[in-house]
Scaffold this active site. Structure first.
Site, short mmCIF file in Angstrom:
data_model
loop_
_atom_site.label_atom_id
_atom_site.label_comp_id
_atom_site.label_asym_id
_atom_site.label_seq_id
_atom_site.Cartn_x
_atom_site.Cartn_y
_atom_site.Cartn_z
N ASN A 42 9.67 -2.63 33.74
CA ASN A 42 9.71 -3.82 32.87
C ASN A 42 8.32 -4.42 32.68
OD1 ASN A 42 12.50 -3.58 32.76
ND2 ASN A 42 12.86 -5.08 34.38
N ASP A 237 20.67 -13.71 28.93
CA ASP A 237 20.51 -12.78 30.06
C ASP A 237 19.12 -12.99 30.65
OD1 ASP A 237 20.29 -10.65 31.82
OD2 ASP A 237 21.01 -9.15 30.41
N GLY A 242 11.30 -12.85 34.53
CA GLY A 242 10.11 -12.91 35.37
C GLY A 242 9.15 -11.77 35.10
N ASP A 243 9.68 -10.59 34.82
CA ASP A 243 8.83 -9.43 34.54
C ASP A 243 8.09 -9.61 33.21
OD1 ASP A 243 9.83 -8.25 36.83
OD2 ASP A 243 11.46 -7.27 35.77
#
Length: 296
Positions: A42, A237, A242-243
């Site tokens: 990611n 979602d 965070g990624d």
């Protein structure tokens, strides 16, 4: 300056549920989907979609060829990804009606990285280059030590947080990227100000980025702090939020933007990500983030 992300490559099995299953309970899911995932994958895609050339180091099993294809389609250098006989890492993810998630990880090939592979991967890197790490692969202490010996700057996202992290050579880290729970564990403190001060006291040479979900993010650079509120969006979602933030934060930092601009870009990208389904598929292109920010 080159960027290497030595990180996880996972197959994400995402189950849509009205609510999370309780201990001892069996519930039916509304839908099941398969996505490319893993914090490493990611974050590499986030960097690439933010316009930064990035190479990925790691391992997959024979079932993970589509993970490499996804990276390649996004312009990520995959030369240092090894294919092993063990299964690829995977995650079982519950996503509830409010967009929140719970994640169960199986490391698989992510925990089969050899020191020989690490040494070979790091051969082309040196002083001032960037190494991005998460806590979803094995041999992290060795990777840190070898990278630091080459003069690389280490950006570390200690997720998922485990007791083993305390034994890592964290004094080698140039920048920590943590959420509130990770920051509290790393610092031994609670509350934004105390967390940042605690990490600064333990690791005075490191910068810290603290993500706070719906409350935005804070960046501590040399004791000076910068904040950015979250952008209000409909949450679908949160899996790769965070990624996405991590990738865009590093990208804008490398562009030499001001701390305020860096946080604004990272929070904007994260806001777009949570408004979409999936992990890697939810990560926006830089042009999309630019348009989003121009309207805010």
């Amino acid at each position: 300056m080159k960027v290497l992300n030595f990180g996880s490559l996972n197959i994400d099995y995402v189950y849509r549920v009205d609510r999370f299953a309780l201990p001892g309970e069996t519930i039916s899911s509304v839908k099941m989907e398969r996505f490319c995932g893993g914090k490493g994958l990611n974050q590499s895609i986030a960097l690439a979609r933010a316009g930064i050339p990035v190479a990925h180091g790691g391992c997959i099993g024979g079932d993970g060829a589509f993970l490499v294809e996804e990276l390649q389609e996004n312009g990520v250098d995959t030369e240092n990804i090894r294919i092993l006989s063990s299964p690829s890492g995977h995650a079982v993810i519950q996503v509830d009606a409010g967009g929140e998630n719970t994640i169960l990880l199986y490391p698989g090939a992510n925990y089969a990285i050899s020191r020989q592979q690490i040494d070979k991967t790091l051969e082309g890197y040196g002083d001032g280059d960037i190494l991005l790490l998460q806590n979803e692969v094995n041999e992290i202490p060795y990777i840190m030590e070898r990278a630091a010996a080459k003069g690389m700057k280490i950006f570390f996202n200690p997720s998922p947080l485990t007791l083993a992290v305390e034994e890592y050579p964290l004094h080698l880290v140039s920048c920590f990227l943590v959420n509130a729970l990770e920051g509290a564990s790393l610092s031994g403190e609670e509350g934004t100000e105390k967390i940042l001060a605690g990490i600064r006291n333990k690791f005075p040479k490191a910068q810290t980025v603290l993500t706070l979900g719906e409350n935005g993010a804070c960046y501590d650079a040399g004791g000076k702090q910068y904040t950015q509120s979250a952008f209000p969006v409909k949450v679908v979602d949160t899996t790769a939020a965070g990624d996405t933030f991590t990738g865009y934060f590093i990208a804008e930092l490398l562009r030499g933007n001001s701390p305020h601009a860096i946080l604004r870009w990272a929070c904007g990208a994260s806001a777009l990500a949570v408004s979409r389904r999936g992990a890697a598929p939810s990560i926006p292109m830089r042009e999309e983030v630019n348009t989003f920010l121009q309207n805010r």
